[in-house]
Design a protein around this motif. Sequence first.
Motif, PDB file in Angstrom:
ATOM      1  N   ARG A  99       4.408  -5.172  -7.552  1.00 18.48           N
ATOM      2  CA  ARG A  99       3.211  -4.895  -8.362  1.00 18.48           C
ATOM      3  C   ARG A  99       3.228  -3.422  -8.732  1.00 18.48           C
ATOM      4  O   ARG A  99       3.425  -2.556  -7.876  1.00 18.48           O
ATOM      5  CB  ARG A  99       1.953  -5.243  -7.573  1.00 18.48           C
ATOM      6  CG  ARG A  99       0.672  -4.837  -8.293  1.00 18.48           C
ATOM      7  CD  ARG A  99      -0.549  -5.230  -7.514  1.00 18.48           C
ATOM      8  NE  ARG A  99      -1.746  -4.661  -8.135  1.00 18.48           N
ATOM      9  CZ  ARG A  99      -2.991  -4.884  -7.724  1.00 18.48           C
ATOM     10  NH1 ARG A  99      -3.195  -5.693  -6.676  1.00 18.48           N
ATOM     11  NH2 ARG A  99      -4.023  -4.333  -8.331  1.00 18.48           N
ATOM     12  N   SER A 100       2.966  -3.144 -10.011  1.00 13.91           N
ATOM     13  CA  SER A 100       3.040  -1.754 -10.476  1.00 13.91           C
ATOM     14  C   SER A 100       2.004  -1.501 -11.576  1.00 13.91           C
ATOM     15  O   SER A 100       1.595  -2.427 -12.290  1.00 13.91           O
ATOM     16  CB  SER A 100       4.447  -1.440 -11.000  1.00 13.91           C
ATOM     17  OG  SER A 100       4.751  -2.252 -12.122  1.00 13.91           O
ATOM     18  N   ASP A 101       1.595  -0.237 -11.672  1.00 12.68           N
ATOM     19  CA  ASP A 101       0.735   0.245 -12.760  1.00 12.68           C
ATOM     20  C   ASP A 101       1.523   1.294 -13.531  1.00 12.68           C
ATOM     21  O   ASP A 101       2.126   2.200 -12.924  1.00 12.68           O
ATOM     22  CB  ASP A 101      -0.554   0.876 -12.216  1.00 12.68           C
ATOM     23  CG  ASP A 101      -1.399  -0.136 -11.451  1.00 12.68           C
ATOM     24  OD1 ASP A 101      -1.365  -1.329 -11.823  1.00 12.68           O
ATOM     25  OD2 ASP A 101      -2.067   0.277 -10.479  1.00 12.68           O
ATOM     26  N   ASN A 153      -1.565  -2.228 -16.278  1.00  9.03           N
ATOM     27  CA  ASN A 153      -2.073  -2.174 -14.910  1.00  9.03           C
ATOM     28  C   ASN A 153      -1.871  -3.532 -14.221  1.00  9.03           C
ATOM     29  O   ASN A 153      -1.956  -4.588 -14.858  1.00  9.03           O
ATOM     30  CB  ASN A 153      -3.547  -1.807 -14.890  1.00  9.03           C
ATOM     31  CG  ASN A 153      -3.785  -0.384 -15.399  1.00  9.03           C
ATOM     32  OD1 ASN A 153      -2.996   0.520 -15.114  1.00  9.03           O
ATOM     33  ND2 ASN A 153      -4.842  -0.201 -16.185  1.00  9.03           N
ATOM     34  N   LYS A 154      -1.632  -3.455 -12.935  1.00  8.95           N
ATOM     35  CA  LYS A 154      -1.463  -4.656 -12.099  1.00  8.95           C
ATOM     36  C   LYS A 154      -0.389  -5.588 -12.628  1.00  8.95           C
ATOM     37  O   LYS A 154      -0.554  -6.792 -12.737  1.00  8.95           O
ATOM     38  CB  LYS A 154      -2.777  -5.415 -11.951  1.00  8.95           C
ATOM     39  CG  LYS A 154      -3.884  -4.601 -11.291  1.00  8.95           C
ATOM     40  CD  LYS A 154      -5.151  -5.412 -11.147  1.00  8.95           C
ATOM     41  CE  LYS A 154      -6.265  -4.601 -10.474  1.00  8.95           C
ATOM     42  NZ  LYS A 154      -7.527  -5.380 -10.348  1.00  8.95           N
ATOM     43  N   GLU A 197       2.638  -7.644 -12.181  1.00  5.82           N
ATOM     44  CA  GLU A 197       3.247  -8.329 -11.046  1.00  5.82           C
ATOM     45  C   GLU A 197       4.539  -9.016 -11.474  1.00  5.82           C
ATOM     46  O   GLU A 197       4.612  -9.593 -12.558  1.00  5.82           O
ATOM     47  CB  GLU A 197       2.290  -9.370 -10.448  1.00  5.82           C
ATOM     48  CG  GLU A 197       1.024  -8.770  -9.869  1.00  5.82           C
ATOM     49  CD  GLU A 197       0.117  -9.842  -9.290  1.00  5.82           C
ATOM     50  OE1 GLU A 197       0.345 -11.036  -9.609  1.00  5.82           O
ATOM     51  OE2 GLU A 197      -0.782  -9.493  -8.509  1.00  5.82           O
TER      52      GLU A 197
END
Length: 454
Positions: free
Chosen positions: A76-78, A100-101, A103
Amino acid sequence: MRRIYIVPILIFTFFSKGNAQEKLLSKEEAVALTLENNYGINVAKNFVEIAENNKSVLNSGYLPSLTGTAGANYNRSDSNTEFPGQLLEDGSLRPDAEVNKAESQRYNSGLNLNYTLFDGLGRYYNYKRLKEQYQLSELQARETIENTMLQLFSVYFEVARLTENENVLQQALEISKNRNTRAEYAFDYGQNTKLDILNAQVDVTNDSINLLNVQQQLRNTKRDLNVIVNQNLEETYVVDTVVRFVSKLRLEEFISQAQSNNVAVLQTERNLKINEYDIKVNKSGYLPTIGLSGSYGWNLNQSAPSAFFSGVVFPGTNTTSVSLGLGASLTWNLFDGGGTTVRVKNSKIAYENQEMLKKQVELEVNRDIQNAMDIYKNRLNIYNIQEQNVLTNQNNFERSKEQFQLGRITSIEFRQAQINLLNAQTNKNLAKYDAKLAELQLLQLTGQLLNVDL
């Protein structure tokens, strides 16, 4: 005067009643208890079970190997992507692309199959070697059982010998007590001297002490027997004192078949076969190895959304893949620095050593059998002589008893006749069990100890 003998008489009565209440431990029951409970035999049986597991197809290398794999990853990354100095078509600044968010997941699983199709026959001969090792373990367990049985009967017959000696000493004590009573009556009527009473009292005391010592030895030996059969050390019993000898014709038959039944000879034959397979296993290093392999895989990749041109966010994707593979390989160690050659040469030398050891064992077994047969014949002859000696001393004692009661011989002469009979009876008991143990040792050497009714 008679009160001196209350303690010996009570001791004699106590042990007589105790023996009458004890159960019989037969030879067959002693053997059954030993085979079931003896620690050394049970350990040997476990070693046989290990060897049996080793010789199974599960340990042969003939079956393929199958490996399963599986994995999962999560992320998971922003993210924020800037475009400094970049303009859109209308001349405005390009906006940032923000995600954002985001996955992503990855899943995979697979199966890998490997099988050795040919390994230079090393696997084949190693499998045969494991079977020979199992048979060798059985022979080693049999040797342990034979040695334990010989130990069992050595102690069992010692209990029997001491039991018969106890009975002989009880009879001797009874005779001495009767003689003491007669001496006291004769002294009361003035027919002998105080010295005759004192001599009788000394003999009663000596016979009582001898009886107590034998009874102590008997209790200790019974504990030794309880250890072998693995039961309570204080277990009480009586043993079978009847001894049966194997016929001469049957012994000669056993001796003629000794080379094919002796456990030491059979072990050398198994070791010789194992060394023969060692040579063939090592020679397999000269040949190639051919293997087959197969694989199956499944993958799922769920990617995260990402920034795209003009600030647009590109959605994630799901990708599923399945793969199937099949392959074959050939490996041939054309030269390993001479290691295989050295191993083959050394295994051949070991085989030659085992051949010489087999001949040596056969020669030693033949010698041991001949010696054991001579010892057995000699002890059997001694036993027959001792039986006749008992009859002679019994007649001599009965005549001496008559003469003593008539006052024609002294108490010392009567006592000597009694001692001679006592010695003859105990010597006969010793000779009987010595002859039986010599027979058992001969039966062990011929490989028949576990096959005859003892």
